[in-house]
Design an enzyme around this catalytic site. Structure first.
Site, PDB file in Angstrom:
ATOM      1  CG  MET A 122      -0.700   0.026   2.553  1.00 49.01           C
ATOM      2  SD  MET A 122       0.916  -0.816   2.876  1.00 49.01           S
ATOM      3  CE  MET A 122       1.320   0.177   4.590  1.00 49.01           C
ATOM      4  N   GLY A 123       2.535   1.199   0.197  1.00 50.26           N
ATOM      5  CA  GLY A 123       3.208   2.281   0.440  1.00 50.26           C
ATOM      6  C   GLY A 123       4.308   2.247   1.462  1.00 50.26           C
ATOM      7  CG  ASP A 132      -5.496  -5.197   7.915  1.00 50.74           C
ATOM      8  OD1 ASP A 132      -6.078  -5.955   7.281  1.00 50.74           O
ATOM      9  OD2 ASP A 132      -5.185  -4.911   6.464  1.00 50.74           O
TER      10      ASP A 132
END
Lengths: 115, 699
Positions: free
Chosen positions: B20-21, B131
């Site tokens: 995601m980054g 999550d």
């Protein structure tokens, strides 16, 4: 040294003075004195249960007076086993230990507590 | 990016990189602190959720303020990059501290309670993690859990069903890690709510207990099939049944069958901790370890409250009350299963310390202390009260804890079985045997009584700092006039029934003796047969039992404000150690033993075959005085008027060995135990002389 000869008799493959290790299984109520470990490996050169226990207690001093009385004898309701053999019915703290021995500290009458 | 700025933040290092980054460490020059910045590598708009919605969600998550949740400071956009500024947490991922065989129940519940508390906090504010997994939870060096990325799942990950399917197809390993924690309803593409976090937490608990997540599969599809259809594999037998049940309930396929609230889950985990003694892991092995007893009922003692300390054969209890003493809150039990024969309150030198001796059948006896009314107890690593090697003796029990005078606030004494006196001059850190008594030529001829060979009474004369008494069963009364160097037997006039010589120099089976601090030269004594008074510091004794139904008994007590007023609780005989005729009665003399009166109002007078042990009775320092006693049947009685009327305070306790009244926090900031040299009247104050008038009236 007679102690070393005793090791030899028990474990003929071992050489005199060889470092050895035994593993102690620690019951739940005592694990607060072993940083939570239920299993403690003690390495060194020792021939009897008394010496192995002494090495264990040197690392975890909180165990000493919970397993032994002021006079250094095993507390009345604590049993020490080498494998499945209770040392109380062998030679007590003079019972020989051997390399790789699995030593269990077991409360003789359970107090209903578990780790 | 290193050295560049994002918003007002200067990027200093890269911490991690994922699908995601990238996560950077950065410095906030304005607030002069380290922070972490997560910069998303691609537009999060791949799904159907709008940018505004994502911003809204991240901002909502930034409102969370909980010690176990990593704080989100800010969310923003710069040059099309979406970034999240958060608390910089130094710690290890939870996934890394789980050993292959799992972690201990104590550790697991300790961390589990923190996670459940954080979940409850967030869910109450309508924020769901979505999550949660062991790599998303960090453990700081201080042992604190921090949940990362709370409320950011939809911002940082594309874990709706469509994208999962795509990811599975493309073999995304990051998402596979996530899949193991994903709930059946997420796999089914059903609407989800906070109960997905309960499921994921269940997976984490399972993983922490067993060392591995419950559901596996060679392919993501096989994994999802296992999550949807298979029950979790059985947990190892070493896991307590209660914990197994909690984990199973979290892992119910139907969300309606799981815990509905994280707070319920937290309560269930706390219950597992009940009776578990959890010692924080410390690096230094030598220092005494604080023992934390969790999930017991703790009382919160406020200044100016009355306290009762109750030792039983199976643990200790603490009771508190307002000065009215009409309602008592019971705290405990402490030291489950250990016998507590001595407990005392140490208010010297501004302390508010509890001392308790705990005797385990298995592990022996130790003296513990608490400075927070029982929430945590200091347990010495190595037992400092012990007999010299070669003496042939080993500590069996500590029967008495007596505090030194106010001007020696670091001196306590302990009386033990086998009979010996120990003293400490460093507030209990180290102890030494009082050799003058231990080396006494009489000692080899002391004989054990029913309770052992015990030193159960220690008295310090407030008028003479060199004088002290010790009571030994069966050895008799011993007195020192030179601060413990030499001791003399002081039993003249006390009868012995178990030897041909009726009045030997020593060997008496003394059960208890007391003096009033205002008249320390006069002693009252309950013997194994016989009640006695000495008017000359124990030099000679006079039988004062006339008028009692039996002169056998254990305790003797003095009124805190009246040196002539003495209490005993007779039992029938040596053979039948129960209150005579099934009547529970305390006997009081208000003329130093010339006449006795039964006190029975409020006490059972039929079929009450009770025993009160030697330390089973106590007095508080209020006026009128409160008298309290506990019985072998676990009943605790109290009187707020010095014995005129009694009330049952609590019943059903284990057999009571000792009771001590104490008062916390006098107005001058000092605390004082009930055995005090200067009686105080913090409660209602009567006019001078009214107590005497009332007494005359009742005669």
């Amino acid at each position: 040294m007679s102690a070393s000869r005793m090791i030899l008799r028990e474990t003929p493959e071992a050489a005199i003075g060889d470092p050895m290790s035994v593993v102690f299984f620690i019951p739940g109520p005592l694990r607060s004195f072993t940083n939570g470990s239920d299993r403690v490996v003690v390495e060194g050169s020792f021939s009897t249960m008394r010496e192995a226990l002494s090495a264990l207690c040197a690392s975890y001093p909180g165990l000493r007076h919970r397993i032994l009385t002021d006079q250094g004898e095993v507390r009345e309701h604590i049993n020490l086993f080498i494998g499945n053999e209770c040392v109380r019915f062998a030679q007590g703290l003079a019972t020989p230990v051997f390399d790789g021995a699995e030593i269990s500290v077991v409360p003789a009458i359970t107090g209903g507590r578990r780790g | 990016m290193i050295g560049k700025t994002l918003g007002r933040y200067t990027i200093t290092a890269e911490i991690g990189r994922g699908g995601m980054g990238v996560v950077y460490r950065a410095r906030d020059p304005l607030l002069n602190r380290e922070i972490a910045i997560k910069v998303l590598s691609e537009s999060p708009l791949a799904g159907t959720i709008s940018r505004d919605h994502l911003l809204h969600e991240a901002r909502a998550a930034s409102a969370l303020n909980h010690p176990n949740i990593c704080i989100i400071h800010e969310v923003g956009e710069q040059n099309g990059s979406f970034f999240i500024v958060m608390e910089f947490v130094e710690g290890k991922p939870f996934s890394e501290i789980i050993a292959p065989a799992g972690m201990s129940t104590e550790t697991l519940t300790r961390y589990g309670v923190q996670i459940a508390d954080a979940l409850a906090h967030a869910h109450d504010r309508g924020i769901v993690h979505r999550d949660l997994k062991s790599s998303n939870v960090a453990l700081t060096a201080e042992g604190r859990v921090k949940i990362l990325d709370f409320g950011l799942a939809r911002v940082t990950e594309k874990n709706d069903v469509n994208s999962i399917t795509q990811s599975i197809g493309s073999g995304s390993s990051g998402l596979t890690g996530t899949l193991a924690y994903m709930s059946p309803e997420q796999f089914r593409g059903e609407p989800t709510d906070h109960r997905v976090d309960i499921w994921a937490f269940g997976v984490m608990l399972y993983e922490a207990a067993a060392g591995n997540v419950p559901f596996h599969g060679p392919t993501p599809f096989a994994l999802s099939a296992a999550v949807l259809n298979d029950p979790p594999p059985p947990l190892p037998k070493s896991i307590p049944a209660g914990l197994t049940a909690i984990i199973q309930r979290c892992l119910a396929k139907d969300p309606a069958l799981r815990y509905q609230r994280a707070s319920e889950l937290r309560a269930a985990l706390e219950a597992i901790q009940s009776a578990a003694i959890v010692a924080p892991e410390t690096s230094g092995g030598q220092s005494p370890r604080p023992t934390v007893l969790r999930s017991l009922h703790h009382i919160r003692v406020k200044p100016r409250e009355a306290l009762l300390l109750v030792g039983t054969t199976k643990g200790a209890f603490l009771l508190r009350s307002s000065p009215s003493r009409s309602h008592w809150e019971v705290g405990g039990p402490y030291f489950h299963g250990d016998a507590v024969y001595a407990i005392t309150f140490d208010g010297r030198d501004g302390r508010h310390r509890l001392w308790a001796s705990t005797q385990s059948v298995l592990w022996g006896t130790v003296l513990r202390s608490s400075d927070d009314f029982g929430k945590t107890w200091r347990t010495p690593e190595e037992a400092p009260i012990r007999f010299p090697v070669g003496s042939g003796l080993s500590l069996k029990n500590i029967w008495q804890i007596t505090l030194g005078p106010d001007d020696r606030p670091d001196t306590p004494y302990c009386g033990t079985d086998p009979a010996a006196l120990f003293e400490s001059h460093d507030a209990g850190e180290s102890w030494s045997l009082v050799r003058g008594l231990f080396d006494h030529p009489h000692r080899p001829r002391w004989v054990p009584g029913n309770g052992g060979l015990i030193l159960h009474t220690i008295l310090l004369d407030p008028s003479n700092s060199s004088r002290m008494y010790a009571g030994i069963s069966a050895g008799g009364v011993y007195r020192t006039d030179d601060a413990g160097k030499t001791w003399q037997a002081r039993n003249k006039g006390i009868r012995v029934t178990f030897s041909p010589e009726k009045y030997p120099e020593f060997g008496q089976c003394v059960h208890k003796f007391v003096f009033h601090p205002a008249r320390p030269e006069r002693l009252f004594l309950q013997n194994h047969w016989g009640v006695y008074r000495s008017d000359n510091v124990g030099d000679t004794w006079e039988d004062i039992a006339h008028g009692l139904p039996s002169d056998f008994g254990f305790p003797v007590l003095l009124h805190p404000h009246d040196p002539d007023c003495v209490y005993v609780v007779p039992v029938e005989s040596d053979e039948f150690r129960c209150t005579p005729e099934g009547q529970l009665r305390v006997y009081r003399s208000r003329n130093a033993g010339r006449t006795w009166e039964p006190l029975s109002s409020g006490l059972p007078q039929r079929n009450a075959y009770e025993t009160v042990l030697r330390d089973g009775i106590t007095a508080d320092s209020f006026d009128p005085a409160g008298i309290y006693f506990g019985t072998r049947s676990g009943r605790l009685y109290g009187s707020r008027d010095a014995g005129k009327k009694w009330e049952l305070i609590v019943e059903g306790l284990p057999p009571i060995a000792c009771v001590k009244a104490a008062f916390y926090g006098l107005s001058d900031g000092q605390q004082r135990s009930s055995v005090c040299s200067r009686p105080r009247q913090p409660g209602r104050r009567k006019k001078p002389g009214s107590a005497r008038k009332a007494r005359r009236k009742s005669r």
